[in-house]
Structures are given as structure tokens and as C-alpha cells.
Design an enzyme around this catalytic site. Structure first.
Site, PDB file in Angstrom:
ATOM      1  N   THR A  74       0.854  -1.188   0.000  1.00 54.57           N
ATOM      2  CA  THR A  74       0.000   0.000   0.000  1.00 54.57           C
ATOM      3  C   THR A  74       0.887   1.235   0.000  1.00 54.57           C
ATOM      4  OG1 THR A  74      -1.929   1.033   1.049  1.00 54.57           O
ATOM      5  CG2 THR A  74      -0.324   0.027   2.536  1.00 54.57           C
ATOM      6  N   ASN A  75       0.355   2.407   0.293  1.00 52.10           N
ATOM      7  CA  ASN A  75       1.181   3.620   0.351  1.00 52.10           C
ATOM      8  C   ASN A  75       0.700   4.500   1.500  1.00 52.10           C
ATOM      9  OD1 ASN A  75      -0.907   5.503  -0.705  1.00 52.10           O
ATOM     10  ND2 ASN A  75      -0.746   4.148  -2.494  1.00 52.10           N
TER      11      ASN A  75
END
Ligand code: C5P
Length: 203
Positions: free
Chosen positions: A17-18
Site C-alpha cells: 500500500t502507500n
């Protein structure tokens, strides 16, 4: 609108994810509600309280986000793409938790669909607004993205300033050039942005 990050599973318990918090996307959604729009938000996983919008669709991966957007888009006049969509996903997600060993582990990643470009390339696209978080050469990279994705408006910000923060400085890039919105809270920036979109859309 899209908002938040996406999460791409690696195995049953892990993923990519980020650091997008969803704050900017949710602020834009609330500003659009204040301005009288009917707002649908397709949101990746965030830790924020859900925004009070007409319709909120929770998704996890970029593929889920694309499908949710495609299901809504024919009833959409304006598409604001704030989500930080993961660029890649696993070529094959492992159903079981991958076991640890002493050896090197490689994973194979394949590109995700570009949701915004899919929408802006429709035969009759809605008015499309993109976001670009860059860590260097902000304006040049952002304007290049605006042209590549064929967008009337793109909002550029410096990733290191904006991600997770309650404030941001924005540069709006449109056919008339650039408009700087000096550092302010994301809610204030969102209200400025909605005003700008509304002026361009009416033209
Ligand atoms: O190319 P880049 O990811 O920097 O482009 C940013 C813009 O494109 C954002 O508006 C983002 O929401 C959108 N985007 C998308 N789908 C992707 C990648 C980016 O909609 N797979």
C-alpha cells in the site's frame, strides 16, 4: 471521486500500500457537498471517519476501485481522482501465508489499470480532475501527466509535504496556466479547488 490509498494483497495476510491518509480526498468530498453537489466517493482503506456524502463505496484494491468507478461513471458529470492508486499488484496472490525462510524472496508485480485514464479516455468523458504527488520537478512532471491523461485540470503537490499532513500547498494546472494555492488546511484547499472546478466546468 476516488480517495485514499489502495491495498494490493501479497498473500493471505500481507500487502502493498502507500502512505496516503485519505484526508485530501475526504476534504474535497465535503467541500463538494457544501457546494451543493451530489457526491459519490469510492474510497480505499483509511483510518478516517467516513465523510458524510451521498454514497460511499469502500474498496481495497485498484481493480476493485476501477470496477466501482465504472459502475458509477455514466451518472457522473465531474470525476475527481484523488486516490493514490498502487501502480502495481501481484501477478499471483498467494492464498496461504508465505512461509519465512533464509533464502531471498522475489515477487512478481504487474501494472494496475490507470483508473483516471480509463475514465478520461471514454468517448464522452465527465470533466476529469487529477492529482499528482511528486517528490521532484513538481510542475514539469505534473504538466506532463495532465497532457498524457488528457485532463482539463490537474492538482499538483509535493508528496513529502502533503502525505498524511493536515495542510498542503497546491498548484492547479489548467489550459490557462498555473494557479498557486499557498499552504493552508486541506479543507480550505478543497474549497478553493471546488470553486476553481466549478468555474471551469461552467465555461
Ligand atoms: O500517474 P500518477 O499515479 O502520478 O497519476 C496521478 C493521478 O492518476 C491521480 O489523479 C490518481 O488518482 C490517478 N491514477 C489512477 N489510477 C492509477 C494511477 C493513478 O486513477 N492506476
Amino acid at each position: 471521486m476516488t480517495a485514499g490509498p489502495t491495498f494490493e494483497a501479497i498473500d493471505a495476510v500481507r500487502g502493498i500500500t502507500n502512505k496516503s491518509s485519505g484526508k485530501m480526498g475526504y476534504a474535497v468530498a465535503l467541500a463538494a457537498m457544501e457546494a451543493g453537489a451530489t457526491v459519490t466517493v469510492v474510497s480505499g482503506p483509511t483510518c478516517l471517519a467516513p465523510p458524510a456524502v451521498d454514497k460511499l463505496i469502500h474498496v481495497v484494491s485498484a481493480d476493485d476501485m476501477l470496477h466501482a468507478v465504472q459502475a458509477e461513471i455514466s451518472q457522473t458529470d465531474i470525476f475527481i481522482s484523488v486516490a493514490a492508486v498502487a501502480d502495481y499488484r501481484m501477478a499471483k496472490v498467494s492464498e496461504q501465508k508465505i512461509k519465512k525462510s533464509d533464502k531471498k524472496l522475489s515477487i512478481e508485480l504487474i501494472p494496475n489499470p490507470d483508473i483516471l485514464m480509463t475514465v478520461s479516455s471514454l468517448p464522452e468523458p465527465p470533466f476529469c480532475v487529477g492529482f499528482a504527488a511528486e517528490t521532484e520537478n513538481l510542475e514539469k512532471n505534473a504538466e506532463r501527466k495532465r497532457r498524457k491523461k488528457n485532463l482539463p485540470l490537474l492538482v499538483a503537490n509535493l508528496a513529502q509535504d502533503a502525505i498524511g499532513s493536515d495542510e498542503s500547498e497546491l498548484i492547479l494546472l489548467d489550459d490557462a496556466g498555473k494557479h498557486v494555492l499557498p499552504k493552508a488546511s486541506k479543507m480550505e484547499q478543497a474549497r478553493h479547488l471546488i470553486k476553481h472546478i466549478s468555474a471551469l466546468y461552467k465555461r
